[in-house]
Write an enzyme that holds these catalytic residues in place. Structure first.
Site, mmCIF file in Angstrom:
data_model
loop_
_atom_site.group_PDB
_atom_site.id
_atom_site.type_symbol
_atom_site.label_atom_id
_atom_site.label_comp_id
_atom_site.label_asym_id
_atom_site.label_seq_id
_atom_site.Cartn_x
_atom_site.Cartn_y
_atom_site.Cartn_z
ATOM 1 N N ARG A 72 0.851 -1.182 0.000
ATOM 2 C CA ARG A 72 0.000 0.000 0.000
ATOM 3 C C ARG A 72 0.892 1.238 0.000
ATOM 4 O O ARG A 72 1.990 1.225 0.535
ATOM 5 C CB ARG A 72 -0.888 0.019 1.251
ATOM 6 C CG ARG A 72 -2.009 -0.984 1.213
ATOM 7 C CD ARG A 72 -2.954 -0.813 2.397
ATOM 8 N NE ARG A 72 -2.330 -1.118 3.659
ATOM 9 C CZ ARG A 72 -1.875 -0.237 4.530
ATOM 10 N NH1 ARG A 72 -1.985 1.061 4.284
ATOM 11 N NH2 ARG A 72 -1.308 -0.605 5.654
ATOM 12 N N TYR A 200 -1.139 -3.875 -7.113
ATOM 13 C CA TYR A 200 -0.928 -4.562 -5.836
ATOM 14 C C TYR A 200 -2.222 -4.575 -5.011
ATOM 15 O O TYR A 200 -2.894 -3.542 -4.866
ATOM 16 C CB TYR A 200 0.204 -3.907 -5.034
ATOM 17 C CG TYR A 200 0.239 -4.441 -3.638
ATOM 18 C CD1 TYR A 200 0.777 -5.693 -3.385
ATOM 19 C CD2 TYR A 200 -0.367 -3.749 -2.591
ATOM 20 C CE1 TYR A 200 0.730 -6.233 -2.118
ATOM 21 C CE2 TYR A 200 -0.418 -4.286 -1.313
ATOM 22 C CZ TYR A 200 0.135 -5.526 -1.086
ATOM 23 O OH TYR A 200 0.075 -6.076 0.166
ATOM 24 N N LYS A 209 -9.520 -2.103 1.918
ATOM 25 C CA LYS A 209 -9.219 -0.901 2.707
ATOM 26 C C LYS A 209 -9.983 0.319 2.186
ATOM 27 O O LYS A 209 -10.452 1.142 2.962
ATOM 28 C CB LYS A 209 -7.722 -0.621 2.682
ATOM 29 C CG LYS A 209 -6.850 -1.773 3.135
ATOM 30 C CD LYS A 209 -7.094 -2.141 4.569
ATOM 31 C CE LYS A 209 -6.040 -3.124 5.051
ATOM 32 N NZ LYS A 209 -6.278 -3.504 6.445
ATOM 33 N N HIS A 229 -10.902 -1.399 11.866
ATOM 34 C CA HIS A 229 -9.788 -2.247 11.440
ATOM 35 C C HIS A 229 -9.562 -3.304 12.529
ATOM 36 O O HIS A 229 -8.569 -3.248 13.252
ATOM 37 C CB HIS A 229 -8.557 -1.346 11.244
ATOM 38 C CG HIS A 229 -7.406 -2.013 10.571
ATOM 39 N ND1 HIS A 229 -6.123 -1.513 10.623
ATOM 40 C CD2 HIS A 229 -7.314 -3.135 9.813
ATOM 41 C CE1 HIS A 229 -5.311 -2.294 9.930
ATOM 42 N NE2 HIS A 229 -6.007 -3.279 9.441
ATOM 43 N N SER A 251 -0.392 -2.749 11.889
ATOM 44 C CA SER A 251 0.256 -3.793 11.092
ATOM 45 C C SER A 251 1.418 -4.391 11.880
ATOM 46 O O SER A 251 2.015 -3.730 12.727
ATOM 47 C CB SER A 251 0.813 -3.213 9.797
ATOM 48 O OG SER A 251 -0.182 -2.497 9.149
ATOM 49 N N CYS A 253 1.491 -6.741 14.121
ATOM 50 C CA CYS A 253 1.271 -7.106 15.519
ATOM 51 C C CYS A 253 0.551 -8.447 15.651
ATOM 52 O O CYS A 253 0.101 -8.809 16.733
ATOM 53 C CB CYS A 253 0.491 -6.015 16.243
ATOM 54 S SG CYS A 253 1.438 -4.509 16.490
ATOM 55 N N ASP A 280 -9.420 -8.978 9.794
ATOM 56 C CA ASP A 280 -8.940 -7.631 9.439
ATOM 57 C C ASP A 280 -9.961 -6.509 9.653
ATOM 58 O O ASP A 280 -9.595 -5.444 10.105
ATOM 59 C CB ASP A 280 -8.474 -7.637 7.973
ATOM 60 C CG ASP A 280 -7.590 -6.453 7.633
ATOM 61 O OD1 ASP A 280 -6.787 -6.035 8.493
ATOM 62 O OD2 ASP A 280 -7.693 -5.925 6.510
ATOM 63 N N ARG A 374 1.978 -12.020 -0.130
ATOM 64 C CA ARG A 374 0.646 -12.282 0.413
ATOM 65 C C ARG A 374 0.057 -13.597 -0.067
ATOM 66 O O ARG A 374 0.421 -14.103 -1.122
ATOM 67 C CB ARG A 374 -0.308 -11.160 -0.029
ATOM 68 C CG ARG A 374 0.075 -9.770 0.477
ATOM 69 C CD ARG A 374 -0.350 -9.593 1.902
ATOM 70 N NE ARG A 374 0.108 -8.345 2.468
ATOM 71 C CZ ARG A 374 -0.567 -7.676 3.405
ATOM 72 N NH1 ARG A 374 -1.715 -8.123 3.865
ATOM 73 N NH2 ARG A 374 -0.071 -6.562 3.913
HETATM 74 C C1 OXD Z 1 -2.889 -3.927 6.466
HETATM 75 C C2 OXD Z 1 -3.406 -5.133 5.807
HETATM 76 O O1 OXD Z 1 -1.920 -3.336 5.975
HETATM 77 O O2 OXD Z 1 -4.357 -5.720 6.334
HETATM 78 O O3 OXD Z 1 -3.462 -3.532 7.486
HETATM 79 O O4 OXD Z 1 -2.889 -5.527 4.752
HETATM 80 MN MN MN Z 2 -5.259 -4.614 7.902
#
Ligand code: OXD
Ligand code: MN
Length: 593
Positions: A72, A200, A209, A229, A251, A253, A280, A374
């Site tokens: 991102r 991507y 998102k 989130h 992210s 964690c 997520d 991913r």
């Molecule tokens: C993030 C994801 O970056 O879920 O939060 O990919």
């Molecule tokens: Mn996320």
């Protein structure tokens, strides 16, 4: 191809975009297996995807993005609200008229000689009162195939939409994958997303998102619900009862790991289970009984591959063994499978690394998989997927958990005194940077509610919305709000808590608190467990009673520095809710007592 709907708002918007990007043909995605299979075959014939070993990894594919397009891009993500103030101090802002003009200039004629795929999709089970519909136009089969996994796609979505104009418009144009012209723009007031020059996932799977957080957070503010989130998990107790927890972490964690946790052996034997509803995103609204209910609007997991293994997250790994698209991982040529750092200790000797170059798996600077590589895996593959995953009414939320990576500051867990204090705890969320991220190590990055890059409007108004939601709840029925920190370190720099499955010990305490079954110690920052209430059976060798005490301790000297950091952060917000200002004053008083 025939139109799949007679909805006028849909058809006129698509016509407009067709005029702009000039595709050679238009394909409506109907969600049928035949159509999807034909698209997979086409993507393989052009090299866009590689079909993997169908015995070992049935229906699995590999895709490589451009080397300059692997994550991102927060710096190129914009909230195009009418005024900068509406986007707030934490978002990039662009004037909507200027943004449209610039984006349309980039998108113009960009589908020439290409196909426009029209993807009707639902975020949330089709027809649920929680759910929202979007249409994404894209010139990428990879996007279509990912959206098919991540959302509910096809004809029945358009049937559910009928003649309504309430749907999110999404235009994606790959263009030249030019970093300098890459833009991810949200227009919350217009229910519109335009994404150009990327291929991507996080930038182009517009349901995730862009819609389910940025646009939806704004919709939620106007319509009285919340887009967060957050993972959703169900904790099953030995008596069979299941309590649901929503949890937000920045992210890196371990959100996906927590959502799919396997209880420690002793707990498992006693009947504890964790069921994953989502890893997520949560959409949360008040139910008829006055409690908050949550759904996961997604239909799959777009998880980080490196570090996923049999030990860290067997459920995620199992989810990727069929029907999965891998992006930017290493390709093992000996058996036509995939590999990533942290999968196992046997990197393939005869492989292609994520950039497409030969790779021999030897330790070197070159990685096999990109650190942000991913897997896109169907949720239904997950061995611990919740039986409530498809429930159109969602699951009742008992607890909301915030957390971050703090080496010294935050105790293993603490509970807020009440809802507004909980909102304060979420608003001051932060994580310390790790060596894995670029930049300095140990720097505190504020990430309120883990929404910093995802809130579609002014963060201060978002906090006020949280406060308003709480004001509409009976305190007896409102979820209790907690903060956890799995990452506390001792003076030698060693992690003090084992994490992973053992985090269940903390979740168990959280649910006991929700049910009023355990007492706690009131501290300057909130309620902390009594050491005897955290069960260490089975990890006595790893966590001594002294260590647990240390893990639960609150160092007011450190909190004084923290208050300075919070004041500096809050200083950015002209519209900071008075409630949060008052909570900060209370914290200050408490730590100087
Ligand atoms: C993030 C994801 O970056 O879920 O939060 O990919
Ligand atoms: Mn996320």
């Amino acid at each position: 191809m025939e139109n799949m709907t007679s909805n006028k708002s849909v058809l006129s918007w698509i016509n407009e975009k067709v005029e702009l990007v000039k595709p050679e043909k238009i394909v409506w995605i109907d969600g049928s297996e035949e159509q999807i299979e034909a698209l997979r075959a086409e993507a393989c014939s052009t090299g866009e995807m590689i079909k993997l070993n169908q015995e070992l990894l049935p229906d699995c594919y590999l895709h490589r993005t451009a080397v300059n397009d692997v994550a991102r891009v927060e710096g190129r993500t914009f909230i195009c609200a009418p005024t900068k103030e509406e986007a707030g101090p934490t978002n990039n802002w662009m004037d909507p008229a200027e943004a449209y003009e610039m984006l349309y200039a980039i998108a113009k004629d960009s589908y020439k000689g290409r196909t426009m795929y029209v993807i009707p999709y639902s975020m949330g089970p089709v027809g649920s009162k929680f759910s929202k519909i979007g249409i994404e136009l894209t010139d990428s089969i990879y996007v279509v195939l990912n959206m098919v996994i991540m959302t509910r796609v096809g004809k029945d979505v358009l049937e559910a939409l009928g003649d309504s104009e309430d749907w999110v418009r999404g235009l994606h144009c790959k263009c030249e994958i030019d970093e300098e012209k890459r833009y991810i723009c949200q227009f919350p007031q217009d229910n519109t997303i335009i994404s150009v020059n990327s291929g991507y996932g996080g930038n182009v799977l517009l349901g995730k998102k862009c819609f389910a957080l940025r646009i939806a957070s704004y919709q939620g503010k106007n319509e009285g619900w919340q887009a967060e989130h957050m993972l959703i998990l169900g904790l099953q107790k030995p008596n069979g009862e299941i309590k649901y927890i929503c949890a937000a972490f920045p992210s890196a964690c371990g959100k996906t790991n927590l959502a799919m946790l396997i209880p420690p052996e002793g707990y498992y034997k006693n009947g504890y289970r964790v069921w994953c509803v989502g890893d997520d995103i949560s959409w949360i609204r008040k139910g008829e009984d006055g409690r908050l209910y949550a759904i996961n609007p997604e239909n799959g997991f777009f998880g980080v591959a490196p570090g996923t293994n049999e030990k860290s997250n067997p459920n995620a790994l199992a989810s990727t063994r069929k029907g999965t698209i891998f992006t930017n991982v290493a390709h093992n040529l000996d058996n036509n499978t995939v590999w990533w750092e942290g999968l196992d200790k046997n990197p393939p000797a005869n492989a292609i690394e994520w950039k497409g170059n030969p790779w021999n798996g030897q330790e070197s600077e070159e990685k096999g998989a990109h650190p942000n590589s991913r897997f896109t895996a169907p949720a239904k593959n997950c061995p611990c997927i919740s039986s409530e995953f498809e429930n159109p009414n969602g699951v009742p939320v008992s607890a909301i958990v915030f957390g971050g990576r703090r080496a010294k500051l935050a105790p293993l867990v603490y509970q807020s005194r009440n809802w507004n204090h909980g909102v304060f705890v979420g608003s001051i969320m932060a994580s310390e940077t790790t060596a894995a991220a670029s930049g300095a190590v140990g720097v505190v990055r504020r990430d309120p509610m883990a929404m910093l890059p995802f809130c579609g409007y002014n963060m201060a108004d978002y906090w006020q919305h949280w406060i308003d939601i709480g004001a509409g709840l009976d305190p007896e029925k409102a979820p209790k709000i907690f903060n956890v920190n799995w990452f506390r370190k001792d003076d030698e720099g060693n992690f003090m808590w084992p994490g992973f499955g053992d985090n269940l010990r903390v979740l168990d305490w959280i649910i006991d608190r929700c049910e009023g079954k355990v007492d706690a110690d009131e501290t300057a920052i909130g309620y902390v467990p009594k050491a005897e209430d955290i069960n260490l059976e089975g990890i006595e060798d790893e966590v001594s009673p002294e260590q647990l005490k240390e893990l639960l301790s609150v160092d007011t000297a450190l909190w004084k520095d923290e208050v300075a950091g919070i004041e500096e952060f809050y200083g950015k917000f002209d519209r900071l809710p008075a409630t949060l200002k008052a909570e900060l004053e209370t914290l200050k008083e408490n730590i100087t007592k």
